[in-house]
Every structure is written in structure tokens, then in C-alpha cells.
Design a protein around this motif. Structure first.
Motif, mmCIF file in Angstrom:
data_model
loop_
_atom_site.group_PDB
_atom_site.id
_atom_site.type_symbol
_atom_site.label_atom_id
_atom_site.label_comp_id
_atom_site.label_asym_id
_atom_site.label_seq_id
_atom_site.Cartn_x
_atom_site.Cartn_y
_atom_site.Cartn_z
ATOM 1 N N GLN A 3 -19.579 112.467 -10.593
ATOM 2 C CA GLN A 3 -20.651 111.833 -11.349
ATOM 3 C C GLN A 3 -20.101 110.909 -12.426
ATOM 4 O O GLN A 3 -19.067 111.173 -13.023
ATOM 5 N N VAL A 4 -20.808 109.830 -12.653
ATOM 6 C CA VAL A 4 -20.529 108.933 -13.767
ATOM 7 C C VAL A 4 -21.391 109.424 -14.919
ATOM 8 O O VAL A 4 -22.560 109.744 -14.731
ATOM 9 N N GLU A 5 -20.826 109.499 -16.101
ATOM 10 C CA GLU A 5 -21.590 109.967 -17.253
ATOM 11 C C GLU A 5 -22.770 109.028 -17.505
ATOM 12 O O GLU A 5 -22.622 107.806 -17.454
ATOM 13 N N ASP A 6 -23.935 109.590 -17.782
ATOM 14 C CA ASP A 6 -25.111 108.769 -18.074
ATOM 15 C C ASP A 6 -24.866 107.868 -19.277
ATOM 16 O O ASP A 6 -25.388 106.760 -19.360
ATOM 17 N N SER A 7 -24.043 108.342 -20.233
ATOM 18 C CA SER A 7 -23.747 107.525 -21.409
ATOM 19 C C SER A 7 -22.932 106.284 -21.039
ATOM 20 O O SER A 7 -22.870 105.326 -21.804
ATOM 21 N N ASP A 8 -22.299 106.283 -19.860
ATOM 22 C CA ASP A 8 -21.523 105.134 -19.394
ATOM 23 C C ASP A 8 -22.354 104.176 -18.545
ATOM 24 O O ASP A 8 -21.825 103.225 -17.992
ATOM 25 N N ARG A 9 -23.652 104.421 -18.426
ATOM 26 C CA ARG A 9 -24.520 103.546 -17.634
ATOM 27 C C ARG A 9 -24.542 102.164 -18.274
ATOM 28 O O ARG A 9 -24.866 102.012 -19.431
ATOM 29 N N ALA A 10 -24.145 101.155 -17.520
ATOM 30 C CA ALA A 10 -24.000 99.806 -18.062
ATOM 31 C C ALA A 10 -24.936 98.836 -17.348
ATOM 32 O O ALA A 10 -25.379 99.087 -16.226
ATOM 33 N N ASP A 11 -25.201 97.723 -17.996
ATOM 34 C CA ASP A 11 -26.025 96.666 -17.433
ATOM 35 C C ASP A 11 -25.182 95.830 -16.476
ATOM 36 O O ASP A 11 -24.084 95.381 -16.836
ATOM 37 N N ARG A 12 -25.679 95.604 -15.268
ATOM 38 C CA ARG A 12 -24.925 94.877 -14.237
ATOM 39 C C ARG A 12 -24.529 93.475 -14.700
ATOM 40 O O ARG A 12 -23.382 93.065 -14.552
ATOM 41 N N ALA A 13 -25.461 92.740 -15.245
ATOM 42 C CA ALA A 13 -25.161 91.360 -15.670
ATOM 43 C C ALA A 13 -24.130 91.352 -16.794
ATOM 44 O O ALA A 13 -23.237 90.503 -16.818
ATOM 45 N N ALA A 14 -24.221 92.315 -17.709
ATOM 46 C CA ALA A 14 -23.290 92.355 -18.842
ATOM 47 C C ALA A 14 -21.867 92.661 -18.382
ATOM 48 O O ALA A 14 -20.921 92.017 -18.844
ATOM 49 N N VAL A 15 -21.709 93.628 -17.473
ATOM 50 C CA VAL A 15 -20.343 93.963 -17.040
ATOM 51 C C VAL A 15 -19.745 92.857 -16.178
ATOM 52 O O VAL A 15 -18.550 92.583 -16.252
ATOM 53 N N GLU A 16 -20.578 92.209 -15.386
ATOM 54 C CA GLU A 16 -20.104 91.088 -14.576
ATOM 55 C C GLU A 16 -19.650 89.942 -15.493
ATOM 56 O O GLU A 16 -18.584 89.354 -15.286
ATOM 57 N N HIS A 17 -20.435 89.660 -16.521
ATOM 58 C CA HIS A 17 -20.093 88.595 -17.477
ATOM 59 C C HIS A 17 -18.796 88.925 -18.224
ATOM 60 O O HIS A 17 -17.953 88.049 -18.445
ATOM 61 N N GLU A 18 -18.630 90.197 -18.621
ATOM 62 C CA GLU A 18 -17.437 90.595 -19.373
ATOM 63 C C GLU A 18 -16.164 90.369 -18.557
ATOM 64 O O GLU A 18 -15.200 89.775 -19.051
ATOM 65 N N ILE A 19 -16.150 90.794 -17.295
ATOM 66 C CA ILE A 19 -14.961 90.608 -16.457
ATOM 67 C C ILE A 19 -14.748 89.127 -16.160
ATOM 68 O O ILE A 19 -13.618 88.643 -16.173
ATOM 69 N N GLN A 20 -15.814 88.384 -15.922
ATOM 70 C CA GLN A 20 -15.684 86.949 -15.657
ATOM 71 C C GLN A 20 -15.071 86.234 -16.864
ATOM 72 O O GLN A 20 -14.197 85.386 -16.713
ATOM 73 N N ARG A 21 -15.523 86.588 -18.065
ATOM 74 C CA ARG A 21 -14.981 85.977 -19.283
ATOM 75 C C ARG A 21 -13.492 86.283 -19.436
ATOM 76 O O ARG A 21 -12.684 85.396 -19.731
ATOM 77 N N LEU A 22 -13.108 87.544 -19.216
ATOM 78 C CA LEU A 22 -11.692 87.920 -19.322
ATOM 79 C C LEU A 22 -10.855 87.168 -18.289
ATOM 80 O O LEU A 22 -9.748 86.713 -18.584
ATOM 81 N N TYR A 23 -11.398 87.014 -17.080
ATOM 82 C CA TYR A 23 -10.710 86.256 -16.029
ATOM 83 C C TYR A 23 -10.563 84.795 -16.441
ATOM 84 O O TYR A 23 -9.459 84.232 -16.403
ATOM 85 N N ASP A 24 -11.666 84.159 -16.832
ATOM 86 C CA ASP A 24 -11.649 82.732 -17.174
ATOM 87 C C ASP A 24 -10.667 82.442 -18.311
ATOM 88 O O ASP A 24 -9.891 81.482 -18.239
ATOM 89 N N GLU A 25 -10.705 83.271 -19.354
ATOM 90 C CA GLU A 25 -9.867 83.003 -20.518
ATOM 91 C C GLU A 25 -8.391 83.285 -20.273
ATOM 92 O O GLU A 25 -7.532 82.617 -20.840
ATOM 93 N N ALA A 26 -8.085 84.259 -19.412
ATOM 94 C CA ALA A 26 -6.677 84.539 -19.093
ATOM 95 C C ALA A 26 -6.115 83.487 -18.146
ATOM 96 O O ALA A 26 -5.003 82.984 -18.349
ATOM 97 N N THR A 27 -6.884 83.126 -17.137
ATOM 98 C CA THR A 27 -6.353 82.207 -16.127
ATOM 99 C C THR A 27 -6.190 80.790 -16.646
ATOM 100 O O THR A 27 -5.271 80.083 -16.221
ATOM 101 N N VAL A 28 -7.019 80.357 -17.592
ATOM 102 C CA VAL A 28 -6.875 79.003 -18.129
ATOM 103 C C VAL A 28 -5.588 78.879 -18.950
ATOM 104 O O VAL A 28 -5.070 77.780 -19.128
ATOM 105 N N LEU A 29 -5.049 79.978 -19.431
ATOM 106 C CA LEU A 29 -3.766 79.938 -20.133
ATOM 107 C C LEU A 29 -2.609 79.629 -19.183
ATOM 108 O O LEU A 29 -1.570 79.135 -19.595
ATOM 109 N N VAL A 30 -2.797 79.930 -17.899
ATOM 110 C CA VAL A 30 -1.768 79.696 -16.881
ATOM 111 C C VAL A 30 -1.810 78.251 -16.407
ATOM 112 O O VAL A 30 -0.801 77.552 -16.383
ATOM 113 N N ALA A 31 -2.985 77.817 -15.991
ATOM 114 C CA ALA A 31 -3.193 76.459 -15.475
ATOM 115 C C ALA A 31 -4.662 76.126 -15.639
ATOM 116 O O ALA A 31 -5.512 77.022 -15.647
#
Length: 188
Positions: free
Chosen positions: A39-67
Motif C-alpha cells: 500500500q501507498v500511504e494515503d498521506s503520500d497521495r499526490a496530484d497527477r498534474a503536480a507530480v508530472e510538472h515537478e519531474i518535467q521541471r527537474l528534467y528541463d532545468e538539468a538537461t539545459v545545463l548540458v546542451a
């Protein structure tokens, strides 16, 4: 009489010790059942759009440092493996993976240090480690720490960079599945 008194005191101390041990063992958390482990803890229930945006932001900001642009489109999708919430709702994680081959804007060391600082500033404390067991050897920035897996809520990010190479692999916090997702058998 002294022997009888000693035995009585010893017997009383033994009973008191057993009562204390019994009381304390009732406070010890019991092992989780197989269902609770999945089971996933109910307290860890996250919003789909928010978690998708968070990972996308981390990807975009890390990869632009490379090229400025990476020649390949990242693999992005919802992945299973998070488990279910206590009410039976399945959950999943948003995953992004991509590799870059070619010249980088800065040295691997400098880029890795910048990614580590950025992630630490965002609340994901990390530091650069070197992995010489992979070829080519790479600087690695990872949260949670390198080769320790993901957090209990499913979150994990890894960035590696070496000579003419970089990659990003990220998994969001677990979020409830989209009940209208066309890939679910009930929606076929």
C-alpha cells in the motif's frame, strides 16, 4: 527464613520484569502484512498534474545545463509499481528518461555541481559522486543518494554526465491512476 524471603523477592522481581517486558512488547510496531507492504500511504497521495510538472521541471532545468537541445525525445510515461492506496485505488509514477551524446556546454564536473546545487536548493539534498565502474566514468547526482533506490512515495531522480555523454532518469511521487485512462481494461 532468609532463603524464603530471597526467593519471594526474586519471584516478585521476575514477575515485575515479565510485566514490564509484556507491556513494552505491546508497544512495538507489529510487522506489516503483505497487503500493507504494497500500500501507498494515503498521506503520500499526490496530484497527477503536480507530480508530472515537478519531474518535467527537474528534467528541463538539468538537461539545459548540458546542451540547449537534446537530439532525442525523452521517454515519458506513467509507470506502475507504486502499489495501491488503503482504499484499493491503484497508483503510478510519472517517469522521464533521456540520453545525450555530444559536446556539453561545461565540463562534467561543473555541470554535475550545478545540478546538485539546483536540486539541493529545490529541497532534494544531494552531492556529486563519481562512478568509475561504468564506462565512460561519470559524475552522478542522485536523490535519494546514488544506488539507494527511491523514496517511500516513489520519488527518485538521477543525473549522470561524462565526456560527451549525459542522461536523466526521474520518477515522480506516486499518484492515483487516471480512472479514464484509455489503456485501462475497463475503458477498452
Amino acid at each position: 527464613m532468609t532463603a524464603a524471603l530471597s526467593r519471594a523477592v526474586l519471584r516478585g522481581a521476575t514477575v515485575a520484569a515479565l510485566l514490564v517486558v509484556g507491556a513494552l512488547s505491546g508497544c512495538v510496531p507489529q510487522p506489516k502484512t503483505a497487503k500493507e507492504i504494497q500500500q501507498v500511504e494515503d498521506s503520500d497521495r499526490a496530484d497527477r498534474a503536480a507530480v508530472e510538472h515537478e519531474i518535467q521541471r527537474l528534467y528541463d532545468e538539468a538537461t539545459v545545463l548540458v546542451a540547449d537541445t537534446w537530439p532525442t525525445v525523452p521517454d515519458k510515461s506513467w509507470q506502475t509499481g507504486c502499489g495501491d492506496y488503503a482504499d484499493g485505488t491503484p497508483s503510478e509514477t510519472w517517469s522521464i528518461f533521456n540520453q545525450y551524446f555530444g559536446p556539453t556546454k561545461s565540463s562534467p564536473e561543473e555541470t554535475a555541481e550545478r545540478v546538485a546545487k539546483m536540486w539541493t536548493d529545490y529541497g532534494f539534498p544531494t552531492k556529486v559522486v563519481e562512478d568509475n565502474r561504468i564506462y565512460p566514468p561519470r559524475k552522478v547526482v542522485s536523490y535519494p543518494p546514488y544506488l539507494t533506490g527511491v523514496r517511500e512515495d516513489g520519488f527518485g531522480i538521477v543525473f549522470t554526465i561524462g565526456e560527451n555523454y549525459a542522461d536523466f532518469d526521474g520518477n515522480s511521487r506516486c499518484a492515483p491512476i487516471d480512472p479514464d485512462d484509455p489503456v485501462l481494461p475497463k475503458n477498452w
